[in-house]
Design a protein around this motif. Structure first.
Motif, PDB file in Angstrom:
ATOM      1  N   VAL A  32     -22.959 -20.401-129.886  1.00 35.34           N
ATOM      2  CA  VAL A  32     -23.479 -19.536-129.143  1.00 35.34           C
ATOM      3  C   VAL A  32     -22.316 -18.672-128.459  1.00 35.34           C
ATOM      4  O   VAL A  32     -21.619 -19.353-127.639  1.00 35.34           O
ATOM      5  CB  VAL A  32     -24.599 -19.635-128.295  1.00 35.34           C
ATOM      6  N   ASP A  33     -22.083 -17.643-129.005  1.00 36.34           N
ATOM      7  CA  ASP A  33     -20.765 -16.714-128.047  1.00 36.34           C
ATOM      8  C   ASP A  33     -20.941 -15.250-128.291  1.00 36.34           C
ATOM      9  O   ASP A  33     -21.199 -14.758-129.357  1.00 36.34           O
ATOM     10  CB  ASP A  33     -19.402 -17.410-128.790  1.00 36.34           C
ATOM     11  N   ASP A  34     -20.716 -14.552-127.156  1.00 36.30           N
ATOM     12  CA  ASP A  34     -20.914 -13.247-127.426  1.00 36.30           C
ATOM     13  C   ASP A  34     -19.547 -12.559-127.518  1.00 36.30           C
ATOM     14  O   ASP A  34     -19.331 -11.393-127.747  1.00 36.30           O
ATOM     15  CB  ASP A  34     -21.592 -12.577-126.016  1.00 36.30           C
ATOM     16  N   SER A  36     -17.061 -12.015-125.873  1.00 36.95           N
ATOM     17  CA  SER A  36     -16.415 -11.187-124.694  1.00 36.95           C
ATOM     18  C   SER A  36     -14.989 -11.399-124.560  1.00 36.95           C
ATOM     19  O   SER A  36     -14.171 -10.677-123.849  1.00 36.95           O
ATOM     20  CB  SER A  36     -17.349 -11.132-123.590  1.00 36.95           C
ATOM     21  N   ASN A  37     -14.698 -12.804-124.730  1.00 37.91           N
ATOM     22  CA  ASN A  37     -13.378 -13.230-124.516  1.00 37.91           C
ATOM     23  C   ASN A  37     -12.908 -14.140-125.568  1.00 37.91           C
ATOM     24  O   ASN A  37     -11.996 -15.088-125.313  1.00 37.91           O
ATOM     25  CB  ASN A  37     -13.305 -14.137-123.132  1.00 37.91           C
ATOM     26  N   SER A  38     -13.197 -13.671-126.910  1.00 39.88           N
ATOM     27  CA  SER A  38     -12.659 -14.459-127.985  1.00 39.88           C
ATOM     28  C   SER A  38     -12.805 -13.714-129.152  1.00 39.88           C
ATOM     29  O   SER A  38     -13.685 -12.866-129.294  1.00 39.88           O
ATOM     30  CB  SER A  38     -13.575 -15.777-128.063  1.00 39.88           C
ATOM     31  N   SER A  39     -12.248 -14.248-130.057  1.00 39.76           N
ATOM     32  CA  SER A  39     -12.224 -13.435-131.908  1.00 39.76           C
ATOM     33  C   SER A  39     -13.149 -14.358-132.539  1.00 39.76           C
ATOM     34  O   SER A  39     -13.177 -15.707-132.597  1.00 39.76           O
ATOM     35  CB  SER A  39     -10.836 -13.371-132.056  1.00 39.76           C
ATOM     36  N   PRO A 150     -14.790 -16.346-106.001  1.00 41.62           N
ATOM     37  CA  PRO A 150     -15.908 -16.431-106.502  1.00 41.62           C
ATOM     38  C   PRO A 150     -16.100 -17.248-107.663  1.00 41.62           C
ATOM     39  O   PRO A 150     -17.019 -17.812-108.031  1.00 41.62           O
ATOM     40  CB  PRO A 150     -16.176 -15.047-106.756  1.00 41.62           C
ATOM     41  N   TYR A 151     -14.836 -17.346-108.599  1.00 44.31           N
ATOM     42  CA  TYR A 151     -15.042 -17.865-109.909  1.00 44.31           C
ATOM     43  C   TYR A 151     -15.394 -19.530-109.443  1.00 44.31           C
ATOM     44  O   TYR A 151     -16.230 -20.265-110.276  1.00 44.31           O
ATOM     45  CB  TYR A 151     -13.814 -17.752-110.704  1.00 44.31           C
ATOM     46  N   ALA A 152     -14.300 -20.115-108.557  1.00 42.55           N
ATOM     47  CA  ALA A 152     -14.658 -21.344-108.475  1.00 42.55           C
ATOM     48  C   ALA A 152     -15.848 -21.789-107.614  1.00 42.55           C
ATOM     49  O   ALA A 152     -16.486 -22.624-107.873  1.00 42.55           O
ATOM     50  CB  ALA A 152     -13.407 -21.884-107.517  1.00 42.55           C
TER      51      ALA A 152
HETATM   52  P1  NAD Z   1     -12.526 -18.760-122.786  1.00 40.84           P
HETATM   53  O1  NAD Z   1     -12.869 -17.387-122.173  1.00 40.84           O
HETATM   54  O2  NAD Z   1     -11.538 -18.830-123.989  1.00 40.84           O
HETATM   55  O3  NAD Z   1     -14.045 -19.275-123.574  1.00 40.84           O
HETATM   56  C1  NAD Z   1     -15.056 -19.077-123.097  1.00 40.84           C
HETATM   57  C2  NAD Z   1     -16.024 -18.398-124.149  1.00 40.84           C
HETATM   58  O4  NAD Z   1     -17.334 -17.805-123.756  1.00 40.84           O
HETATM   59  C3  NAD Z   1     -15.498 -17.182-124.642  1.00 40.84           C
HETATM   60  O5  NAD Z   1     -15.335 -17.351-126.241  1.00 40.84           O
HETATM   61  C4  NAD Z   1     -16.309 -16.044-124.437  1.00 40.84           C
HETATM   62  O6  NAD Z   1     -16.413 -14.966-125.509  1.00 40.84           O
HETATM   63  C5  NAD Z   1     -17.601 -16.694-124.183  1.00 40.84           C
HETATM   64  N1  NAD Z   1     -18.694 -16.189-123.467  1.00 40.84           N
HETATM   65  C6  NAD Z   1     -18.455 -15.839-121.982  1.00 40.84           C
HETATM   66  N2  NAD Z   1     -19.598 -15.417-121.605  1.00 40.84           N
HETATM   67  C7  NAD Z   1     -20.496 -15.314-122.421  1.00 40.84           C
HETATM   68  C8  NAD Z   1     -21.921 -15.045-122.511  1.00 40.84           C
HETATM   69  N3  NAD Z   1     -22.407 -14.493-121.478  1.00 40.84           N
HETATM   70  N4  NAD Z   1     -22.603 -15.354-123.540  1.00 40.84           N
HETATM   71  C9  NAD Z   1     -22.052 -16.183-124.627  1.00 40.84           C
HETATM   72  N5  NAD Z   1     -20.767 -16.314-124.361  1.00 40.84           N
HETATM   73  C10 NAD Z   1     -20.005 -15.869-123.283  1.00 40.84           C
HETATM   74  O7  NAD Z   1     -12.222 -19.867-121.720  1.00 40.84           O
HETATM   75  P2  NAD Z   1     -11.905 -21.400-121.849  1.00 40.84           P
HETATM   76  O8  NAD Z   1     -10.596 -21.638-121.336  1.00 40.84           O
HETATM   77  O9  NAD Z   1     -12.117 -21.936-123.314  1.00 40.84           O
HETATM   78  O10 NAD Z   1     -12.820 -22.137-120.753  1.00 40.84           O
HETATM   79  C11 NAD Z   1     -14.028 -22.637-121.275  1.00 40.84           C
HETATM   80  C12 NAD Z   1     -14.799 -23.244-120.048  1.00 40.84           C
HETATM   81  O11 NAD Z   1     -14.159 -24.165-119.281  1.00 40.84           O
HETATM   82  C13 NAD Z   1     -15.180 -22.412-119.103  1.00 40.84           C
HETATM   83  O12 NAD Z   1     -16.531 -22.629-118.535  1.00 40.84           O
HETATM   84  C14 NAD Z   1     -14.120 -22.196-117.908  1.00 40.84           C
HETATM   85  O13 NAD Z   1     -14.683 -21.742-116.702  1.00 40.84           O
HETATM   86  C15 NAD Z   1     -13.810 -23.525-117.828  1.00 40.84           C
HETATM   87  N6  NAD Z   1     -12.648 -24.075-117.527  1.00 40.84           N
HETATM   88  C16 NAD Z   1     -11.419 -23.424-117.966  1.00 40.84           C
HETATM   89  C17 NAD Z   1     -10.328 -23.854-117.480  1.00 40.84           C
HETATM   90  C18 NAD Z   1      -8.976 -23.102-118.101  1.00 40.84           C
HETATM   91  O14 NAD Z   1      -7.837 -23.139-117.491  1.00 40.84           O
HETATM   92  N7  NAD Z   1      -8.850 -22.662-119.466  1.00 40.84           N
HETATM   93  C19 NAD Z   1     -10.091 -24.773-116.394  1.00 40.84           C
HETATM   94  C20 NAD Z   1     -11.169 -25.390-116.007  1.00 40.84           C
HETATM   95  C21 NAD Z   1     -12.315 -25.077-116.546  1.00 40.84           C
END
Ligand code: NAD
Ligand code: WQD
Length: 349
Positions: A32-34, A36-39, A150-152
């Protein structure tokens, strides 16, 4: 019959690498992915690497209860890995409500779908950022949380929600994994980190300098109380993070309730050490200048990874040179990242 795992955010940086790892080990994967931050391209590449595709992918917002419920109606999940979240610290300061809504609201919507459909095993993406400005190195899971943005805070709140849910619903099994700084890429060069716009994080920034999209790194501060004065982080290869999730799935059954583990290497690397390692990996000079500290940055964040090692006999295996080499291979093979319909090109800074 093979186990079926729901991966939220499966097209993202860590999610896509984890999908490969799960497919390679016989799991059926539903994403499941919208986007919003991926291809969506990332999942095509997952299929190319693994030799088979994910079982299904749904382009929906996790907060869409009805759409999510239909996904749970369609598949019988053995477990869920929950990556989907917004992760940009600066953006979270500007728009905290959106972060609470997506990260905390998305998690409670997911939990409620899991409860309705009798799914009780969850691996949750937490973050070293919950430790905040911890003046201690290395950090154990028992060290106090002190999120500074806020993220943390969303990640810390999600941990609280999950822990309290587990206290009241004893059949729940949750593993919260606090990743330190995931970097690198799949060794094929097909999957990697592809941030939109100018990267916030140091490793994709270095890769874009080396490929010629950016000019020089601004090193945020050289007056920290660290060996060379620049910020120290615990960089962890994204394939180690992916393998950590497979290990987590294997250990979800060990105990009821919630358990929390750091995912890091235990090795601290300064910004200048990272610049030197990346220059070695790509064979190019990385120009940099020292500028003021970035607001909100902390001097050092390094994991004590011994708890997960004791619990699962599991540890990371990839070093900094491998992280840099793999990040560079992805950048070199994909100079503009994944093809996108509306790709926001990085601007020269
Ligand atoms: P990313 O942004 O590449 O992946 C997150 C994915 O979630 C994206 O594909 C985005 O499209 C999808 N997404 C976001 N909001 C959504 C929604 N409402 N519904 C459906 N899909 C949604 O990030 P990442 O680096 O792969 O991180 C993955 C997880 O790990 C996140 O929860 C992030 O907070 C956590 N995290 C990441 C890091 C880092 O440095 N990359 C470090 C610690 C924790
Ligand atoms: C690393 C080091 C910077 C960029 C972020 C999130 C954290 C977690 C991991 C999700 C620091 C320095 C950086 C640059 C620099 N993500 N730097 N010039 O800030 O440790 O952590 O990713 O959970 O929540 O905050 O990662 O890669 O941005 O910075 O000098 O252009 O590189 O000061 O010392 P950070 P980062």
């Amino acid at each position: 019959m093979s186990a079926t795992v729901l991966v939220t955010g499966g097209a993202g940086f860590i999610g896509s690498h984890t999908c490969v790892e799960l497919l390679d080990h016989g799991y059926d994967v539903v994403v499941v992915d919208d986007h919003s931050n991926s291809s969506p391209q990332a999942l095509e590449r997952v299929a190319a690497i693994a030799g088979r595709p994910v079982a299904a992918t749904y382009e929906i917002d996790l907060r869409d209860r009805r759409a999510l419920s239909r996904v749970f109606d369609t598949h019988a999940f053995d477990a869920v890995i929950h990556f989907a979240a917004k992760k940009a610290v600066g953006e979270s300061v500007e728009n905290p409500v959106e972060y609470y809504d997506t990260n905390v609201g998305g998690t409670t919507t997911l939990l409620s779908a899991m409860r309705t459909h009798d799914v009780n095993r969850l691996v949750f993406s937490s973050s070293c950022s919950i430790y905040g400005d911890a003046a201690k190195e290395p950090l154990t899971e028992q060290d106090p949380a002190g999120p500074t943005n806020p993220y943390a805070t969303t990640k810390w709140l999600c941990e609280q929600v999950l822990a309290d849910t587990c206290r009241h619903l004893p059949d729940m099994r949750v593993l919260a994994l606090r990743y330190f700084n995931p970097v690198g890429a799949h060794p094929t060069g097909l999957l990697g980190e592809d941030p939109r716009g100018v990267p916030n994080n140091v490793m994709p920034y270095l890769a874009q300098i080396a490929i010629g999209r950016l000019r020089r790194l601004r090193v945020f501060g050289d007056d920290y109380p660290t060996a060379d004065g620049t910020g120290v982080r615990d960089y962890i290869h994204v394939m180690d993070v992916a393998e950590g999730h497979r290990a987590a799935l294997e250990h979800l059954g060990d105990a009821n309730g919630m358990r929390t583990f750091n995912l890091g290497t235990g090795v601290g690397t300064s910004v200048l050490q990272l610049v030197a390692a990346f220059a070695d990996a790509c064979g190019r000079e990385i120009p940099y200048e020292i500028v003021a500290r970035r607001p909100g940055d902390v001097a050092a964040l390094v994991a004590d990874p011994s708890a997960v090692a004791r619990a699962w006999s599991w540890a990371t295996t990839r070093d900094l040179a491998t992280m840099c080499r793999d990040a560079w291979r992805f950048q070199e093979q994909n100079p503009s990242g994944y093809p996108r319909l509306t790709h926001l090109e990085s601007s020269e800074v």
